[in-house]
Design a protein around this motif. Structure first.
Motif, PDB file in Angstrom:
ATOM      1  N   ALA A 224       0.829  -1.205   0.000  1.00 42.58           N
ATOM      2  CA  ALA A 224       0.000   0.000   0.000  1.00 42.58           C
ATOM      3  C   ALA A 224       0.862   1.254   0.000  1.00 42.58           C
ATOM      4  N   GLY A 225       1.980   1.218   0.736  1.00 45.31           N
ATOM      5  CA  GLY A 225       2.897   2.358   0.736  1.00 45.31           C
ATOM      6  C   GLY A 225       3.508   2.585  -0.636  1.00 45.31           C
ATOM      7  N   ILE A 226       3.838   1.499  -1.331  1.00 48.70           N
ATOM      8  CA  ILE A 226       4.378   1.635  -2.686  1.00 48.70           C
ATOM      9  C   ILE A 226       3.324   2.210  -3.623  1.00 48.70           C
ATOM     10  N   ALA A 227       2.091   1.737  -3.501  1.00 43.11           N
ATOM     11  CA  ALA A 227       1.016   2.263  -4.348  1.00 43.11           C
ATOM     12  C   ALA A 227       0.819   3.756  -4.124  1.00 43.11           C
ATOM     13  N   ARG A 228       0.900   4.201  -2.867  1.00 41.33           N
ATOM     14  CA  ARG A 228       0.765   5.638  -2.592  1.00 41.33           C
ATOM     15  C   ARG A 228       1.919   6.423  -3.214  1.00 41.33           C
ATOM     16  N   ALA A 229       3.122   5.864  -3.117  1.00 41.48           N
ATOM     17  CA  ALA A 229       4.279   6.544  -3.709  1.00 41.48           C
ATOM     18  C   ALA A 229       4.129   6.648  -5.221  1.00 41.48           C
ATOM     19  N   LEU A 230       3.626   5.602  -5.865  1.00 46.06           N
ATOM     20  CA  LEU A 230       3.422   5.654  -7.312  1.00 46.06           C
ATOM     21  C   LEU A 230       2.329   6.655  -7.669  1.00 46.06           C
ATOM     22  N   ASP A 288       7.560   9.166 -21.819  1.00 45.77           N
ATOM     23  CA  ASP A 288       6.943   7.895 -22.197  1.00 45.77           C
ATOM     24  C   ASP A 288       7.479   6.759 -21.337  1.00 45.77           C
ATOM     25  N   VAL A 289       8.785   6.753 -21.136  1.00 42.56           N
ATOM     26  CA  VAL A 289       9.400   5.702 -20.315  1.00 42.56           C
ATOM     27  C   VAL A 289       8.918   5.796 -18.874  1.00 42.56           C
ATOM     28  N   LEU A 290       8.850   7.010 -18.341  1.00 40.39           N
ATOM     29  CA  LEU A 290       8.413   7.172 -16.957  1.00 40.39           C
ATOM     30  C   LEU A 290       6.970   6.712 -16.774  1.00 40.39           C
ATOM     31  N   LEU A 291       6.084   7.041 -17.722  1.00 38.75           N
ATOM     32  CA  LEU A 291       4.695   6.606 -17.599  1.00 38.75           C
ATOM     33  C   LEU A 291       4.585   5.094 -17.739  1.00 38.75           C
ATOM     34  N   GLU A 292       5.347   4.520 -18.654  1.00 35.25           N
ATOM     35  CA  GLU A 292       5.320   3.064 -18.815  1.00 35.25           C
ATOM     36  C   GLU A 292       5.820   2.379 -17.543  1.00 35.25           C
ATOM     37  N   GLN A 293       6.924   2.869 -16.971  1.00 31.60           N
ATOM     38  CA  GLN A 293       7.463   2.263 -15.753  1.00 31.60           C
ATOM     39  C   GLN A 293       6.502   2.408 -14.585  1.00 31.60           C
ATOM     40  N   THR A 294       5.928   3.596 -14.434  1.00 27.52           N
ATOM     41  CA  THR A 294       5.059   3.846 -13.282  1.00 27.52           C
ATOM     42  C   THR A 294       3.775   3.045 -13.373  1.00 27.52           C
ATOM     43  N   SER A 295       3.158   3.012 -14.553  1.00 29.76           N
ATOM     44  CA  SER A 295       1.901   2.270 -14.692  1.00 29.76           C
ATOM     45  C   SER A 295       2.135   0.766 -14.549  1.00 29.76           C
ATOM     46  N   THR A 296       3.262   0.269 -15.053  1.00 32.34           N
ATOM     47  CA  THR A 296       3.557  -1.160 -14.919  1.00 32.34           C
ATOM     48  C   THR A 296       3.844  -1.515 -13.465  1.00 32.34           C
ATOM     49  N   ALA A 297       4.582  -0.672 -12.760  1.00 31.85           N
ATOM     50  CA  ALA A 297       4.841  -0.917 -11.337  1.00 31.85           C
ATOM     51  C   ALA A 297       3.542  -0.882 -10.541  1.00 31.85           C
ATOM     52  N   PHE A 298       2.648   0.033 -10.901  1.00 33.10           N
ATOM     53  CA  PHE A 298       1.354   0.108 -10.212  1.00 33.10           C
ATOM     54  C   PHE A 298       0.552  -1.167 -10.461  1.00 33.10           C
ATOM     55  N   ALA A 299       0.567  -1.660 -11.711  1.00 34.45           N
ATOM     56  CA  ALA A 299      -0.147  -2.901 -12.018  1.00 34.45           C
ATOM     57  C   ALA A 299       0.467  -4.083 -11.275  1.00 34.45           C
TER      58      ALA A 299
END
Length: 669
Positions: A224-230, A288-299
């Protein structure tokens, strides 16, 4: 009297080191206190000195000012500690005459010999050690000083000082506390690599057998803490890129709770690095890379929270590529390539297809950045034996029966001592009837997805396949893209662009391709398929026709002298282009254009920041309506959801999957 051994142990703390420990202004104030007589020795003993600086008692020992208690009780580095060090290092009349000598550069091998990698790994801890291995590419600059080595890692502000005789805890930098061990370990590895000392293997090619994954239950509060950070990355990372957010992500990635989540930890470090680049306004920052990394980490965080036990091991990830024993293999060699990464790793890779199934496998001979300076990829290709059978130059163009090898989930073959290959047929070129040979370019998207996967299941490397063109055209040079483009036609009459980027590594391949196809070549092409921002890119690796196959990156033209005459092939290409057919890229279809536009809209919203996102509400509705009209109602609904950071990241991940599924094939008209 001050113990000479103590003075010697603190000799690395010159003005540069003290300024890195505190700041230049504090060092100047400490010098002023010393000049004004505000610093005096209270007591000296073996390995210790009690010094009064401006009325405050400092107790110094060989551990240096960072571990010295001071009566001022300041948690940060104070001028009293600095003044005490300066006092101890200042020669006195009691010192033997002629003891002081001009400072000379340290012997880096002697200095770094005290920093054993095994001890460094224990000092850093598991998570920080993994981060150090990721960051320890070639340093931007290494400077040898009198009692220290200064290392500037690429993209990081300020130098990291490795001091003589101070051990791991005595390394100095301005890095935040959460990142310190990882960065300091990376600096030591980078310095050792720079001076040719042994470093751990950072390449994921080790022959490590896969073990059964241990039971692991993710901690919900940590996830949950990681999700908040993302979510904070989505809210602020693209716009303000605050330092505390970068530090928070890195701290999460190296915490003890991240030890069992190596995949997610690596993603968090990559996101933190992109945020730093955004704040620095670096040209290498890519939204583009940042959005791809962040959305994939969130998933990934959501998937781990859901607790799907069947996919647990794959979602958690592995520290290194794992290998497992495989049944005997019937392989046909299809060619190979020489490569070099941006960090300096280099090697050669051979590609094989399994005769019965059409499965693609590969094996590599490689060294990490700075490792084994005597390793030459071209020589290894021609002379280093594999699987007790012969060098890759032979195996990559033969039919093999391979036993005792290990294989990774992404199709990499290892070379344990027990592996043995028997050459069934030397110089056995693959034929067009092999399973998986592509004759219709419309099938390429499916071939790539079958090997590489999508989203969380996406593989690490490129895919490979054989193309069977019915016709080829003369290659030409695209001045705008700085690429060599080679048009090849399939059995339906569609033209495909095979491309080679024009850079130092590709010069040999470009000249080899131009020299081979100019003689009317026909046959099969081994290609590497990579996913790029605008779709799929196909790079020719090996030309398989009459005569011996041509491995483009390993080719040497007759009479080769070691120099590539760029103007010769470029001039010949342009001359042949006169009067020949002109090709242009086929525009993306409406669905791909709609997906790309919706993705760009999300980036625009994120870069605008919370204060300006309301101005883009109308555009969001328009993009959602367009996706609806193209038959993608689920995507449209995700895009319409009110703009919490979590909803935006969910929409971004869904768009990412859809764009990967519909990656554009580089067709020509």
């Amino acid at each position: 009297m001050i113990d000479p051994a103590l003075r010697q142990s603190l000799a690395a703390y010159d003005d540069t080191a003290l300024a890195a420990l505190a700041n230049p202004g504090l060092v100047r104030r400490a010098h002023r206190d010393l000049d004004e007589g505000k610093v005096r020795l209270i007591a000296g003993s073996l390995g210790k000195a009690e010094v009064e600086a401006d009325g405050h008692l400092v107790v110094l020992d060989a551990r240096g000012p960072g571990a010295a208690p001071c009566a001022c009780k300041l948690a940060a580095m104070c001028r009293h500690r600095i003044a005490a060090v300066l006092f101890v290092l200042t020669p006195t009349t009691e010192d033997p005459a002629g003891e002081e000598t001009p400072p000379q550069a340290a012997d880096p091998h002697e200095l770094l010999a005290a920093f054993d990698p095994a001890a460094l790994e224990r000092w850093a801890g598991k998570a920080s050690w993994r981060a150090a291995l990721e960051m320890a590419g070639e340093p931007a600059k290494v400077d040898v000083q009198a009692n220290a080595i200064a290392v500037e890692l690429d993209g990081l502000e300020g130098a990291i000082l490795i001091l003589r005789g101070q051990g791991f805890d005595g390394i100095i930098s301005k890095s935040p506390k959460a990142q310190r061990k990882a960065l300091h370990a990376a600096a030591v590895l980078a310095a050792r690599r720079q001076f040719g000392l042994a470093v751990p293997d950072t390449e994921p090619e080790a022959d490590a057998l896969a073990a059964a994954p241990s039971a692991f239950v993710p901690e919900p509060a940590f996830l949950a803490g990681i999700a908040r950070a993302l979510g904070e990355v989505a809210a602020l990372g693209f716009n303000l890129a605050p330092v505390p957010l970068e530090e928070s992500l890195f701290e999460l990635s190296v915490s003890s709770r991240a030890d069992a989540l190596p995949r997610l930890a690596a993603m968090l470090r990559a996101i933190a690095a992109q945020i730093r680049l955004r704040r620095q306004r670096a040209l290498s920052f890519d939204p583009d890379v940042l959005l791809e990394q962040t959305s994939t980490a969130f998933a990934l965080t959501r998937a781990l929270t859901a607790g799907d036990a069947d996919r647990q091991a794959a979602l958690v990830g592995q520290v290194r590529r794992s290998f497992a024993p495989t049944a005997p293999l019937d392989l046909i060699g299809c060619g190979g390539e020489r490569w070099r990464t941006a960090t300096g790793a280099r090697g050669v890779t051979a590609w094989f297809v399994e005769a019965g199934s059409g499965r693609w496998l590969s094996t590599s001979l490689a060294r990490g950045p700075g490792q084994d300076p005597q390793f030459m990829p071209g020589d290894a290709w021609h002379h280093q034996a594999m699987w007790q059978a012969g060098p890759l130059v032979t195996l990559a163009h033969a039919r093999l029966a391979l036993e005792g090898a290990n294989i990774s989930p992404d199709g990499r073959l290892s070379a344990p001592a027990a592996a043995r290959a028997a050459i069934v047929e030397a110089r056995a070129a693959p034929t067009a009837d092999l399973p998986g040979t592509v004759r219709t370019w419309a099938d390429l998207r499916e071939v790539h997805q079958a090997q590489s996967g999508l989203g969380l299941d996406a593989g690490r490397g490129p895919a490979a396949c054989l193309l069977a063109p019915t016709r080829t055209a003369a290659p030409f040079f695209d001045d705008f893209a700085q690429q060599l483009v080679w048009p090849v036609m399939d059995e339906t009459g569609a033209w495909l662009a095979l491309t080679l980027d024009h850079d130092e590594q590709a010069d040999t391949a470009i000249e080899a391709l131009e020299a081979t196809v100019s003689r009317g070549w026909q046959g099969l092409v081994l290609v590497k398929i990579s996913r790029e921002r605008q779709g799929l890119a196909l790079t020719p690796i090996t030309l398989i026709g009459e005569g011996h196959p041509v491995d483009l990156t390993l080719w040497r033209k007759p009479g080769w002298t070691g120099r590539i005459a760029e103007q010769s092939w470029l001039a010949r290409l342009r001359q042949r282009r006169l009067g020949s057919r002109t090709f242009t890229r086929l525009p993306r279809d409406g669905t791909q254009t709609a997906l790309d536009a919706a993705w760009q809209h999300l980036i625009d919203r994120l870069e605008a920041g919370p204060g300006l996102q309301a101005m883009l509400e109308g555009a969001r509705a328009a993009h959602a309506g367009r996706l609806d009209s193209f038959g993608m109602p689920v995507l449209a609904e995700l895009l319409r959801k009110e703009g919490s950071a979590e909803a935006l990241l969910a929409a971004a991940y869904a768009l990412l999957i859809a764009r990967q599924q519909r990656s554009a094939i580089p067709l020509l008209v």
